[in-house]
Enzyme design. Structure first.
Site, PDB file in Angstrom:
ATOM      1  N   HIS A 236     -10.249  -0.631  -3.399  1.00  0.00           N
ATOM      2  CA  HIS A 236     -10.673  -0.099  -4.694  1.00  0.00           C
ATOM      3  C   HIS A 236      -9.818  -0.616  -5.848  1.00  0.00           C
ATOM      4  O   HIS A 236      -9.504   0.127  -6.776  1.00  0.00           O
ATOM      5  CB  HIS A 236     -10.637   1.435  -4.683  1.00  0.00           C
ATOM      6  CG  HIS A 236     -11.698   2.048  -3.814  1.00  0.00           C
ATOM      7  ND1 HIS A 236     -12.987   2.260  -4.259  1.00  0.00           N
ATOM      8  CD2 HIS A 236     -11.681   2.453  -2.527  1.00  0.00           C
ATOM      9  CE1 HIS A 236     -13.700   2.805  -3.289  1.00  0.00           C
ATOM     10  NE2 HIS A 236     -12.941   2.920  -2.221  1.00  0.00           N
TER      11      HIS A 236
ATOM     12  N   ASP B  30      -8.358   4.990   0.818  1.00  0.00           N
ATOM     13  CA  ASP B  30      -9.660   5.093   1.493  1.00  0.00           C
ATOM     14  C   ASP B  30     -10.386   3.748   1.507  1.00  0.00           C
ATOM     15  O   ASP B  30     -10.115   2.864   0.701  1.00  0.00           O
ATOM     16  CB  ASP B  30     -10.542   6.122   0.785  1.00  0.00           C
ATOM     17  CG  ASP B  30     -10.771   5.770  -0.679  1.00  0.00           C
ATOM     18  OD1 ASP B  30      -9.822   5.291  -1.329  1.00  0.00           O
ATOM     19  OD2 ASP B  30     -11.891   5.958  -1.174  1.00  0.00           O
ATOM     20  N   GLU B  31     -11.326   3.643   2.420  1.00  0.00           N
ATOM     21  CA  GLU B  31     -12.309   2.562   2.458  1.00  0.00           C
ATOM     22  C   GLU B  31     -11.710   1.166   2.248  1.00  0.00           C
ATOM     23  O   GLU B  31     -12.123   0.434   1.357  1.00  0.00           O
ATOM     24  CB  GLU B  31     -13.381   2.807   1.379  1.00  0.00           C
ATOM     25  CG  GLU B  31     -14.171   4.066   1.614  1.00  0.00           C
ATOM     26  CD  GLU B  31     -15.271   4.270   0.575  1.00  0.00           C
ATOM     27  OE1 GLU B  31     -16.414   4.482   1.002  1.00  0.00           O
ATOM     28  OE2 GLU B  31     -14.989   4.223  -0.630  1.00  0.00           O
ATOM     29  N   VAL B  32     -10.748   0.810   3.059  1.00  0.00           N
ATOM     30  CA  VAL B  32     -10.178  -0.535   2.944  1.00  0.00           C
ATOM     31  C   VAL B  32     -11.048  -1.499   3.759  1.00  0.00           C
ATOM     32  O   VAL B  32     -11.246  -1.313   4.957  1.00  0.00           O
ATOM     33  CB  VAL B  32      -8.725  -0.566   3.455  1.00  0.00           C
ATOM     34  CG1 VAL B  32      -8.119  -1.942   3.220  1.00  0.00           C
ATOM     35  CG2 VAL B  32      -7.899   0.513   2.768  1.00  0.00           C
TER      36      VAL B  32
END
Ligand SMILES: *[C@@H]1O[C@H](CO)[C@@H](O)[C@H](O)[C@H]1NC(C)=O
Ligand SMILES: *[C@@H]1O[C@H](CO)[C@@H](O)[C@H](O)[C@H]1NC(C)=O
Ligand SMILES: *[C@@H]1O[C@H](CO)[C@@H](O)[C@H](O)[C@H]1NC(C)=O
Length: 551
Positions: free
Chosen positions: A285, A345-347
């Protein structure tokens, strides 16, 4: 059906609704439970206090005769700016939007409440402090005539009690202000009751943020989780790294938060007993970070050649950690709160996998092909950097799921999954001894037709299987309003009163679960927000005595 009737609900089955749209007709199968509007023994109180007794004895309250004052024995006085401005704010809420109406109609009741005495009972009222996760927000409120008394150990409880007092005030059929004799003892069920706003997907003008802090205070929220930057834009203006917003914001002058703006948000929030927890999400992100900080992101490769695109933060360079150390030192000074949210999060591993230098590093470290080990390596180093600033940290659940070594007081933020999955996650986080914060059932950016506040209302952070010790590790929850489809035009009505449902779940007693009673109170609470200038959307058909008048 029997359950619905027991709850006092009317089950409306709309078998088929025909919607005509530009000549095309779509048919929806729909089933909506619409609670019946009744009378609540608790008036319009929201969130419901822990202990309430409202009697039928009604007293008058007039803008000419009524005042809010410091009790003689209070440890706070006129020098307590936080309370002084809260007195003014609540006086305005109670009488402000009535200015043009005739106030002094003689009603049959001649007893009048002339004074609300605010009594801070502990030696240090904390007028100039910042609220924290351990702040005492309890209060006791006794409404009688001619004097009402609000007792609280600290200013934080006084703020909550002022809100409650203002919620007890209503209008009789002549439009005169009334308040009933009442006794209230109150404190929050959870210490962390937050709203997440996302100012990266769309820039949120300061005015919208401040308006929502107002609305948060009306719902006794105490944490503004500021998801301030993300892939799409970097509006935070960093004194040490001005290029981050200069190059990474949507516009370097009009779409940024200057240090003055940030200070204003923090102070505005403090005055309402709200903490500002900033989130600087890494290593994923972070596309917008790369524009103003060369070499920070990983170069993605196709075979042996860089593609010119970038992935997550480059975790193998010393320069990355030098940057992070300086950056988070600044953040720890700009934001007074004891916690920083570090995301995690969400790597997406695909870019890391493509990069030959990273492949070599993986080998050298003995990580094999397990890129979550590389992520852990990065986060571990970042956590050490942030620990050195003596701040605590919050992280999204992936950091825990991937087995990163965490300090004992880390707060794990649960956001993924359906009910079964998030309850399991809450159980394993608390079984491992970490603090848990719940958001999965409260992604309010997701909307659906009908009364979707009820689903948010029915979710409970305690409904996992676990011991009392585990339950004690749950510090609360946050309603999240992600910004992909939200900007200043629709943020407030999308958030309220849906976030009010979450607010009651997090403040009130666990046994406050009557959806019918909640509906009756929430309809009035929503109208109260509207009267106070917050464009909170309707729950269903009906009207407010004082409709929204626009800006
Ligand atoms: C307040 O008092 C009025 C007048 O006696 C009564 O009708 C009303 O039900 C009371 N409100 C509550 C919440 O008890
Ligand atoms: C990076 O830092 C480590 C530890 O301080 C040091 O051993 C290493 O030589 C540095 N690498 C480079 C390329 O400067
Ligand atoms: C909820 O529990 C509290 C104390 O445990 C009690 O005083 C209250 O009456 C209960 N409320 C309901 C709605 O059951």
């Amino acid at each position: 059906m029997s359950r619905a009737l027991r709850l006092g609900l009317v089950l409306l089955v709309v078998a088929a609704v025909a919607v005509t749209c530009h000549g095309r007709t779509e048919r929806y199968e729909q089933e909506a439970e619409v609670p019946q509007l009744g009378r609540s023994p608790f008036g319009s109180l929201w969130p419901l206090p822990q202990k309430v007794a409202v009697s039928p004895a009604a007293f008058k309250l007039s803008s000419a005769g009524f005042q809010i004052v410091h009790a003689e024995r209070s440890s706070a006085g006129p020098g307590c700016y936080l309370l002084q401005s809260a007195f003014r704010r609540y006086f305005e809420y109670m009488f402000g939007y009535m200015k043009k109406q005739v106030m002094n109609i003689q009603t049959v009741l001649d007893s009048e409440v002339l004074e609300l005495q605010v009594w801070i009972t502990s030696a240090d009222p904390e007028c100039d402090a910042y609220p924290s996760v351990t702040s005492d927000e309890s209060y006791e409120l006794t409404v009688d005539h001619p004097t009402a008394v609000l007792k609280a150990p600290k200013v934080w409880g006084a703020l909550r009690g002022l809100e409650t007092f203002s919620q007890l005030v209503y209008e009789d059929e002549y439009g005169a202000k009334m308040i009933n004799k009442s006794d209230i003892q109150d404190f929050p069920r959870f210490a962390h009751r937050g709203v997440l706003l996302d100012s990266s997907r769309h820039f949120l003008p300061l005015k919208v943020i401040l308006a929502n802090l107002e609305a948060m205070a009306m719902n006794k929220y105490n944490v503004f989780h500021w998801h301030i930057v993300d892939d799409n834009s970097f509006p935070y203006q960093s004194p040490n790294f001005p290029d981050l917003s200069q190059k990474g914001s949507y516009h370097p002058y009009t779409h940024i938060y200057t240090p003055t703006d940030v200070k204003m948000v923090i102070e505005f929030a403090r005055m309402r007993g709200i903490r500002v927890v900033s989130e600087f999400d890494t290593p994923g992100h972070t596309q917008s970070w790369g524009k103003g900080q060369m070499g920070l992101l990983t170069s993605c490769y196709a075979g042996q050649n860089p593609t010119g695109t970038f992935g997550p933060i480059n975790p193998i360079l010393n320069s990355t950690y030098n940057f992070m150390a300086k950056f988070f030192k600044e953040i720890s000074q700009v934001f007074p709160d004891a916690y920083i949210h570090l995301g995690g999060d969400e790597v997406d591993f695909s870019c890391w996998k493509s990069n030959p230098d990273i492949q070599a590093f993986m080998e050298q470290q003995g990580f094999g092909k397990d890129y979550s080990k590389l992520e852990s390596y990065y986060i571990q180093k970042l956590l050490d950097i942030v620990s050195a600033t003596s701040k605590g940290y919050m992280v999204w659940q992936e950091v825990f799921d991937n087995g990163v070594k965490l300090k004992a007081d880390t707060i794990i933020h649960v956001w993924k999954g359906n009910e079964e999955q998030y309850l399991k996650e809450m159980a394993s986080i608390t079984a491992a001894g970490f603090h848990a914060l719940l958001s999965s059932p409260w992604y309010l950016n997701r909307i659906s037709y009908g009364q979707d506040w009820q689903q948010a209302y029915k979710a409970d952070p305690y409904s996992f299987d676990g011991t009392d010790t585990q339950k004690k590790l749950v510090i609360g929850g946050e309603a999240c309003l992600w910004g992909e489809y939200v900007d200043a035009t629709n943020l407030t009505p999308r958030l309220w009163p849906r976030a009010s449902a979450v607010a009651e779940r997090l403040w009130s007693n666990q046994n406050v679960t009557d959806v019918g009673d909640a509906y009756t109170r929430l309809v009035q609470h929503r109208c109260r927000m509207v009267a106070r200038g917050i464009p909170a959307e309707p729950l269903f058909v009906g009207y407010c005595d004082h409709e929204y008048k626009g800006l």
